[in-house]
Design a protein around this motif. Structure first.
Motif, PDB file in Angstrom:
ATOM      1  N   THR A   6     -32.694  11.678   5.057  1.00 17.77           N
ATOM      2  CA  THR A   6     -32.959  10.357   4.276  1.00 17.77           C
ATOM      3  C   THR A   6     -34.259  10.122   3.825  1.00 17.77           C
ATOM      4  OG1 THR A   6     -31.101   9.756   5.709  1.00 17.77           O
ATOM      5  CG2 THR A   6     -32.360   7.904   4.221  1.00 17.77           C
ATOM      6  N   ILE A   7     -35.321  10.309   4.854  1.00 18.29           N
ATOM      7  CA  ILE A   7     -36.752  10.033   4.655  1.00 18.29           C
ATOM      8  C   ILE A   7     -37.358  11.116   3.460  1.00 18.29           C
ATOM      9  CG2 ILE A   7     -38.898  10.137   5.616  1.00 18.29           C
ATOM     10  CD1 ILE A   7     -37.826   8.835   8.155  1.00 18.29           C
ATOM     11  N   LEU A   8     -36.738  12.136   3.603  1.00 18.48           N
ATOM     12  CA  LEU A   8     -37.470  13.039   2.531  1.00 18.48           C
ATOM     13  C   LEU A   8     -36.788  12.892   1.291  1.00 18.48           C
ATOM     14  CD1 LEU A   8     -37.200  16.459   4.825  1.00 18.48           C
ATOM     15  CD2 LEU A   8     -39.521  15.220   3.888  1.00 18.48           C
ATOM     16  N   ILE A   9     -35.515  12.491   1.142  1.00 19.25           N
ATOM     17  CA  ILE A   9     -34.929  12.307  -0.282  1.00 19.25           C
ATOM     18  C   ILE A   9     -35.595  11.068  -0.757  1.00 19.25           C
ATOM     19  CG2 ILE A   9     -32.761  11.868  -1.478  1.00 19.25           C
ATOM     20  CD1 ILE A   9     -31.518  13.621   0.553  1.00 19.25           C
ATOM     21  N   VAL A  10     -35.580  10.134  -0.095  1.00 18.93           N
ATOM     22  CA  VAL A  10     -36.443   8.744  -0.445  1.00 18.93           C
ATOM     23  C   VAL A  10     -37.676   9.015  -0.850  1.00 18.93           C
ATOM     24  CG1 VAL A  10     -37.070   6.600   0.047  1.00 18.93           C
ATOM     25  CG2 VAL A  10     -34.649   7.325   0.751  1.00 18.93           C
ATOM     26  N   LEU A  11     -38.527   9.815  -0.085  1.00 19.70           N
ATOM     27  CA  LEU A  11     -39.647  10.010  -0.549  1.00 19.70           C
ATOM     28  C   LEU A  11     -39.888  10.726  -1.765  1.00 19.70           C
ATOM     29  CD1 LEU A  11     -42.853   9.952   0.445  1.00 19.70           C
ATOM     30  CD2 LEU A  11     -42.518  11.968   1.648  1.00 19.70           C
ATOM     31  N   GLY A  12     -38.802  12.029  -1.766  1.00 20.60           N
ATOM     32  CA  GLY A  12     -39.028  12.696  -3.177  1.00 20.60           C
ATOM     33  C   GLY A  12     -38.578  11.620  -4.137  1.00 20.60           C
ATOM     34  N   LEU A  13     -37.750  10.821  -4.160  1.00 17.77           N
ATOM     35  CA  LEU A  13     -37.479  10.039  -5.203  1.00 17.77           C
ATOM     36  C   LEU A  13     -38.705   9.044  -5.535  1.00 17.77           C
ATOM     37  CD1 LEU A  13     -33.890   9.058  -4.465  1.00 17.77           C
ATOM     38  CD2 LEU A  13     -34.671  10.650  -6.187  1.00 17.77           C
ATOM     39  N   PHE A  14     -39.127   8.661  -4.480  1.00 18.75           N
ATOM     40  CA  PHE A  14     -40.466   7.596  -4.588  1.00 18.75           C
ATOM     41  C   PHE A  14     -41.748   8.301  -5.340  1.00 18.75           C
ATOM     42  CE2 PHE A  14     -44.590   6.319  -2.888  1.00 18.75           C
ATOM     43  CZ  PHE A  14     -44.523   4.896  -3.527  1.00 18.75           C
ATOM     44  N   LEU A  15     -41.644   9.645  -5.044  1.00 20.56           N
ATOM     45  CA  LEU A  15     -42.979  10.662  -5.778  1.00 20.56           C
ATOM     46  C   LEU A  15     -42.562  10.663  -7.106  1.00 20.56           C
ATOM     47  CD1 LEU A  15     -43.781  13.264  -2.853  1.00 20.56           C
ATOM     48  CD2 LEU A  15     -45.087  10.934  -3.832  1.00 20.56           C
ATOM     49  N   LEU A  16     -41.175  10.903  -7.613  1.00 20.37           N
ATOM     50  CA  LEU A  16     -40.622  11.211  -8.938  1.00 20.37           C
ATOM     51  C   LEU A  16     -41.050   9.948  -9.625  1.00 20.37           C
ATOM     52  CD1 LEU A  16     -37.348  12.935  -8.734  1.00 20.37           C
ATOM     53  CD2 LEU A  16     -39.414  13.929  -9.576  1.00 20.37           C
ATOM     54  N   GLY A  17     -40.701   8.748  -9.219  1.00 18.11           N
ATOM     55  CA  GLY A  17     -41.241   7.413  -9.795  1.00 18.11           C
ATOM     56  C   GLY A  17     -42.779   7.474 -10.084  1.00 18.11           C
ATOM     57  N   GLY A  18     -43.529   7.998  -9.259  1.00 12.56           N
ATOM     58  CA  GLY A  18     -44.982   7.933  -9.338  1.00 12.56           C
ATOM     59  C   GLY A  18     -45.165   9.002 -10.567  1.00 12.56           C
ATOM     60  N   VAL A  19     -44.587   9.942 -10.669  1.00 11.63           N
ATOM     61  CA  VAL A  19     -44.715  10.804 -11.549  1.00 11.63           C
ATOM     62  C   VAL A  19     -44.438  10.256 -13.067  1.00 11.63           C
ATOM     63  CG1 VAL A  19     -44.057  12.980 -12.676  1.00 11.63           C
ATOM     64  CG2 VAL A  19     -44.422  13.197 -10.258  1.00 11.63           C
ATOM     65  N   TYR A  20     -43.399   9.568 -13.192  1.00 13.52           N
ATOM     66  CA  TYR A  20     -42.917   9.029 -14.485  1.00 13.52           C
ATOM     67  C   TYR A  20     -44.244   7.782 -14.788  1.00 13.52           C
ATOM     68  CZ  TYR A  20     -40.708   6.059 -17.620  1.00 13.52           C
ATOM     69  OH  TYR A  20     -40.284   5.295 -18.717  1.00 13.52           O
ATOM     70  N   SER A  21     -44.553   7.167 -13.875  1.00 12.17           N
ATOM     71  CA  SER A  21     -45.618   6.035 -13.968  1.00 12.17           C
ATOM     72  C   SER A  21     -47.095   6.755 -14.468  1.00 12.17           C
ATOM     73  CB  SER A  21     -45.772   5.230 -12.662  1.00 12.17           C
ATOM     74  OG  SER A  21     -46.499   4.373 -12.598  1.00 12.17           O
ATOM     75  N   PHE A  22     -47.405   7.644 -13.733  1.00 10.11           N
ATOM     76  CA  PHE A  22     -48.464   8.291 -13.964  1.00 10.11           C
ATOM     77  C   PHE A  22     -48.728   8.922 -15.379  1.00 10.11           C
ATOM     78  CE2 PHE A  22     -50.382   8.969  -9.491  1.00 10.11           C
ATOM     79  CZ  PHE A  22     -50.409   7.605  -9.363  1.00 10.11           C
ATOM     80  N   ALA A  23     -47.448   9.519 -15.712  1.00  7.96           N
ATOM     81  CA  ALA A  23     -47.350  10.244 -17.113  1.00  7.96           C
ATOM     82  C   ALA A  23     -47.456   9.088 -18.126  1.00  7.96           C
ATOM     83  CB  ALA A  23     -46.083  11.008 -17.167  1.00  7.96           C
ATOM     84  N   LYS A  24     -46.741   7.743 -17.834  1.00  5.08           N
ATOM     85  CA  LYS A  24     -46.855   6.959 -18.945  1.00  5.08           C
ATOM     86  C   LYS A  24     -48.309   6.291 -19.094  1.00  5.08           C
ATOM     87  CE  LYS A  24     -44.028   3.739 -19.352  1.00  5.08           C
ATOM     88  NZ  LYS A  24     -43.037   2.471 -19.171  1.00  5.08           N
ATOM     89  N   GLN A  25     -48.975   6.260 -17.856  1.00  5.27           N
ATOM     90  CA  GLN A  25     -50.389   5.796 -17.953  1.00  5.27           C
ATOM     91  C   GLN A  25     -51.481   6.864 -18.336  1.00  5.27           C
ATOM     92  OE1 GLN A  25     -51.341   3.995 -14.131  1.00  5.27           O
ATOM     93  NE2 GLN A  25     -49.491   3.094 -13.913  1.00  5.27           N
ATOM     94  N   LYS A  26     -51.062   8.185 -18.861  1.00 10.70           N
ATOM     95  CA  LYS A  26     -51.944   9.215 -19.115  1.00 10.70           C
ATOM     96  C   LYS A  26     -52.958   9.556 -18.066  1.00 10.70           C
ATOM     97  CE  LYS A  26     -50.686   9.046 -23.655  1.00 10.70           C
ATOM     98  NZ  LYS A  26     -49.402   9.091 -23.822  1.00 10.70           N
TER      99      LYS A  26
END
Length: 54
Positions: A6-26
């Motif tokens: 559960t922790i690994l999956i939640v952490l992975g989804l959190f990191l994916l959200g970070g990827v999306y956010s960082f990509a939007k911020q260039k």
């Protein structure tokens, strides 16, 4: 579902959200790639752990 999976999956989804956010911020590409790899590894490890140990 086990606790570590559960922790690994939640952490992975959190990191994916970070990827999306960082990509939007260039943000720098190297940081986005590093987060993408980390997210993928967390998600794969969590899912494999579910499949193997359950």
């Amino acid at each position: 579902m086990t606790g570590l999976s559960t922790i690994l999956i939640v952490l992975g989804l959190f990191l994916l959200g970070g990827v999306y956010s960082f990509a939007k911020q260039k943000m720098p590409t190297s940081l986005i790639v590093l987060l993408s790899i980390s997210a993928g590894l967390c998600l794969v490890a969590g899912v494999l752990r579910l499949e193997v140990w359950n």
